[in-house]
Enzyme design. Structure first.
Site: not given
Ligand code: 1CP
Length: 359
Positions: A37, A46, A160
């Site tokens: 984002r 998005r 999770y």
């Molecule tokens: O460039 C990239 O890295 C994009 C691909 C990617 C990856 C590798 C996304 C997209 N998510 C992940 C992995 C991921 N997802 C992890 C491991 C990395 C880390 O530790 O951050 C985890 C814990 C998640 C779970 C997750 N997904 C969270 C965290 C929640 C929490 O509070 O514990 C969140 C906020 C997401 C949403 C998400 N995933 C990816 C994006 C771009 C987003 C944002 C959401 C959106 O666009 O609405």
């Protein structure tokens, strides 16, 4: 160089070489959450699509995976997806709520709920869209960067599935470890088996490096980590490598990233992961002492350093590269980009890595 058939030849294999411990002309660089984002072009896509629809549509996943590479000279692309597609494939519902992040409307409440889960061997049939996105992206990359596939580590995914969303304490999930140890192991085994199938499928589809995110390592301590995380991380690495070999595919370097897991480094160095990612709370010199001379290290600038001006980013990167050294090192942040970060400051980070890391 070993090359899977049907994919463009590698023009830039710097990250692949570094991950294998080979010499490189400059330190390879990519950053976690590089597709996300903070990029206006990501927000534009998005705004028109639900998060998981983006993950499930190979052309959209490919488009946003490539967005950061169109802006910055990065050495890797990480496929746009999420670690939570595994719980979805095991039959759990996950919603991505704006401003809140991922939410499971019906998390696992107790051991009896394990019967709700689909068999792990079947889970991957539901993830064909990730494999299709990888194949498409590998072709579109035209060999200009290494394609990284990924999954969550079993403990992180379990957390999770039980918490139902992010949590400061992980007390429900940790409650299982203390109260329902046997059921915790059953759950971890289901996730591990699904993850092994999933990662092997990613390699078949064109992933060239795999990263396993143990994003919630910080909530365990040395003993819980040894009991409930390390054995499953070991199985994933051993089994993925074994099955990839049986399929006649080239060995794939694997990265393990234990966020908040400075205490895990010595244990992790005993596994076959070629690369260990570290966050910014670990000094690179100490990390090197703990993992020994043969592992490749990845990391570790505090992402918040990107809130500083470009001069301070340059100075911070110089120190980071000096501490890690130029070999057996992949430059990255210590965790992902945040949505309010300035893309130009990421450009300054990448530029500084290249400036300070040339031979
Ligand atoms: O460039 C990239 O890295 C994009 C691909 C990617 C990856 C590798 C996304 C997209 N998510 C992940 C992995 C991921 N997802 C992890 C491991 C990395 C880390 O530790 O951050 C985890 C814990 C998640 C779970 C997750 N997904 C969270 C965290 C929640 C929490 O509070 O514990 C969140 C906020 C997401 C949403 C998400 N995933 C990816 C994006 C771009 C987003 C944002 C959401 C959106 O666009 O609405």
């Amino acid at each position: 160089m070993a090359q899977e058939s049907g994919f463009p030849a590698m023009v830039n294999d710097r990250l692949l070489r570094a991950a294998r411990g080979e010499e490189v002309d400059q330190v390879p660089v990519w950053v976690m959450r590089q597709a996300g984002r903070y990029l206006p072009e990501f927000r534009e896509v998005r705004a028109k699509h639900d998060f998981f629809t983006m993950c499930q549509t190979p052309s959209l996943s490919c488009q946003v995976t490539l967005q950061p590479l169109n802006r910055f000279p990065l050495d890797a692309a990480i496929i746009f997806s999420d670690i939570l597609v595994i719980p979805q494939a095991l039959g759990m519902e996950v919603e991505m709520r704006p401003g809140e992040g991922p939410v499971f409307p019906s998390p696992l409440r107790g051991p009896d709920d394990l019967s709700r889960l689909a068999p792990p061997g079947d889970a991957c049939t539901k993830l064909q869209y990730v494999f299709d996105a990888l194949t498409l992206t590998r072709k579109e990359l035209k060999g200009k960067a290494t394609l990284i596939g990924f999954s969550g580590a079993p403990w992180t995914i379990m957390a999770y599935m039980i918490e139902g969303k992010g949590s400061k304490t992980m007390s429900n999930a940790k409650g299982w470890l203390y109260r329902h140890a046997e059921a915790s192991h059953r759950l971890l085994k289901i996730i591990t088996e699904a993850t092994i199938h999933y990662l092997v499928g990613q390699v078949k589809a064109g992933a060239q490096v795999l990263q396993v995110f143990e994003s919630h390592a910080e909530h365990l301590g040395p003993q819980l980590f040894r009991d409930f995380a390390l054995p499953y991380l070991k199985q994933i690495c051993d089994q993925v490598k074994e099955r990839v070999k049986q399929l006649g595919l080239p060995d794939i370097p694997m990265i393990v990233f234990p966020k908040g897991g400075h205490y895990t480094l010595k244990d992790l160095a005993s596994l076959k992961y070629e690369v260990i990612g570290i966050d910014w709370t670990v000094d690179p010199i100490l990390a090197r002492e703990l993992v020994g001379p043969n592992k490749v290290l990845q990391g570790n600038l505090d992402p918040c350093a990107l809130y500083g001006d470009k001069k301070s980013i340059d100075t911070a990167v110089k120190e980071m590269v000096q501490k890690f050294g130029r070999h057996r090192y992949i430059a990255n942040l210590g965790h992902g980009m945040y949505p309010d970060m300035d893309p130009d400051h990421l450009a300054a980070f990448v530029q500084a890595v290249q400036k300070y890391s040339k031979d």
